[in-house]
Write an enzyme that holds these catalytic residues in place. Structure first.
Site, short mmCIF file in Angstrom:
data_model
loop_
_atom_site.label_atom_id
_atom_site.label_comp_id
_atom_site.label_asym_id
_atom_site.label_seq_id
_atom_site.Cartn_x
_atom_site.Cartn_y
_atom_site.Cartn_z
N GLU A 74 -6.85 4.52 7.85
CA GLU A 74 -6.69 5.95 7.52
C GLU A 74 -7.95 6.49 6.85
O GLU A 74 -8.30 7.66 7.02
CB GLU A 74 -5.43 6.14 6.65
CG GLU A 74 -4.17 6.05 7.52
CD GLU A 74 -2.95 5.48 6.82
OE1 GLU A 74 -2.86 5.51 5.59
OE2 GLU A 74 -2.05 4.98 7.54
N ASN A 88 0.87 -1.18 0.00
CA ASN A 88 0.00 0.00 0.00
C ASN A 88 0.90 1.23 0.00
O ASN A 88 1.51 1.55 1.02
CB ASN A 88 -0.88 -0.05 1.26
CG ASN A 88 -1.70 1.22 1.46
OD1 ASN A 88 -1.79 2.07 0.57
ND2 ASN A 88 -2.29 1.35 2.64
N GLU A 121 -5.27 -5.13 10.65
CA GLU A 121 -4.26 -4.09 10.83
C GLU A 121 -4.56 -3.32 12.12
O GLU A 121 -5.40 -2.41 12.12
CB GLU A 121 -4.31 -3.10 9.66
CG GLU A 121 -3.99 -3.72 8.32
CD GLU A 121 -3.42 -2.68 7.36
OE1 GLU A 121 -2.29 -2.88 6.89
OE2 GLU A 121 -4.09 -1.66 7.10
N LYS A 146 0.02 4.22 -0.17
CA LYS A 146 -0.65 5.40 0.43
C LYS A 146 -0.46 6.59 -0.52
O LYS A 146 -0.46 6.42 -1.73
CB LYS A 146 -0.12 5.65 1.84
CG LYS A 146 -0.16 4.37 2.68
CD LYS A 146 0.00 4.58 4.14
CE LYS A 146 -0.06 3.22 4.85
NZ LYS A 146 -0.13 3.33 6.28
N GLY A 153 2.58 2.10 10.74
CA GLY A 153 3.58 3.16 10.64
C GLY A 153 4.30 3.48 11.94
O GLY A 153 5.05 4.44 12.02
N SER A 203 3.49 -2.21 10.25
CA SER A 203 4.93 -2.27 10.51
C SER A 203 5.58 -3.58 10.08
O SER A 203 6.52 -4.06 10.73
CB SER A 203 5.23 -1.96 11.99
OG SER A 203 4.84 -0.64 12.31
N HIS A 225 -9.49 0.83 5.05
CA HIS A 225 -8.20 1.07 5.73
C HIS A 225 -8.42 2.05 6.89
O HIS A 225 -9.26 2.96 6.79
CB HIS A 225 -7.18 1.64 4.73
CG HIS A 225 -5.80 1.70 5.30
ND1 HIS A 225 -5.40 2.73 6.13
CD2 HIS A 225 -4.75 0.87 5.19
CE1 HIS A 225 -4.15 2.49 6.51
NE2 HIS A 225 -3.73 1.38 5.94
P1 PGA Z 1 2.93 0.25 7.53
O1 PGA Z 1 1.43 0.45 6.97
O2 PGA Z 1 3.44 -1.05 6.94
O3 PGA Z 1 3.69 1.44 7.03
O4 PGA Z 1 2.84 0.18 9.00
C1 PGA Z 1 0.56 -0.64 6.80
C2 PGA Z 1 -0.75 -0.16 6.24
O5 PGA Z 1 -1.21 0.94 6.60
O6 PGA Z 1 -1.38 -0.87 5.41
#
Ligand code: PGA
Length: 269
Positions: free
Chosen positions: A119, A31, A187, A33, A193, A232, A117
């Protein structure tokens, strides 16, 4: 490996969990983003060529921002690398300024789409009912949805992680999914992140609960759904996570931006 069951008793409900099976190929999805540029497309192209030369055990997808879907799809055409979107609107077309339908993502070259997601849930106020409507949009267009669920840190600290994830699963996954290809991504919001990850035991517990709900909601077809872990994921922890019971892949944010780093994660599957 023959399945060995273990029993998990949760708030009056008994779940039979099985040991790791590999009902479907693992899924490694990146992803990007709101990141990505010509250099990232070139990196993805190198990765795709490598995958074409030496096909991986996993199904591999990259989900760039919508504006890059077409370019990426062209760059990796004819290779095993799949392209996905990061969101779509539920409707097929109409007066929805700034939005994209699942049909538009498909037309641009996407075959999958990430939905729900955290976010999107946090920054755009998306709730489970809206996620379910978007899932129906993805199915209508023929995109494979990757439906994300996960608890916040406060919900985990107060012992509500399982309850929250189960509630998200129950509403975000409409019954129409039955018979269609889809993935679920667990997740934990606090792991995204942050460099923090749950213990493998915690990941396996939540994945086991999700599997039990999938079997309950979709019958035997629920056994075929890949349940991805996200948050992560790095080359240093990917093999351990991917070896977890009921872990059917990973959804990777930051570590998917660099094609060599992402390749290390693919190689761990
Ligand atoms: P990250 O994000 O691997 O940077 O923690 C995962 C995600 O949001 O799908």
């Amino acid at each position: 490996m023959s399945p060995v069951s273990r029993t998990l008793v949760l708030a009056g409900c008994t779940l039979e969990l099985t040991t790791k099976r590999t009902p479907t190929r693992p899924v490694i999805a990146g992803n990007w983003k709101m990141n990505g540029d010509a250099a990232a497309i070139a990196g993805a192209r190198r990765l795709a060529v490598q995958l074409a030369a030496s096909p991986p055990r996993a199904r591999v997808a990259l989900c760039p921002p919508t504006s890059l879907i077409h370019r990426l799809a062209q760059a990796v055409a004819g290779t095993p690398l799949l392209v996905g979107g990061q969101d779509c609107r539920a409707e097929a077309q109409g007066a929805f300024t700034g939005d994209e339908s699942a049909e538009m993502l498909l037309d641009a070259g996407a075959r999958m789409v990430i939905l729900g997601h955290s976010e999107r849930r946090t920054l755009h106020g998306e709730d489970d009912a809206l996620v379910a409507a978007k899932v129906l949009g993805a199915l209508r267009a023929g995109l494979e949805p990757i439906i994300c669920v996960g608890e916040t840190l406060d919900q985990r600290r107060t012992g509500r992680a399982i309850e929250v994830v189960r509630a998200q699963i129950r509403v975000s996954l409409p019954p129409e999914l039955k018979g269609n290809a889809f993935c679920v991504a667990y997740e934990p919001v606090w792991a995204i992140g942050s460099g923090l990850i749950p213990t493998l035991d915690d990941i396996e517990t939540i994945h086991g609960v999700i599997r039990a709900d999938l079997l309950d909601m979709f019958g035997a077809a629920g056994a075929e759904v890949a349940i991805l872990y996200g948050g992560s994921v790095k080359p240093s922890n990917a093999a351990q996570i991917l070896g977890g019971r009921e872990v059917g892949g990973v959804l990777v944010g930051g570590a998917s931006l660099d094609s060599e780093t992402f390749m290390e994660i693919i190689a761990a599957a």
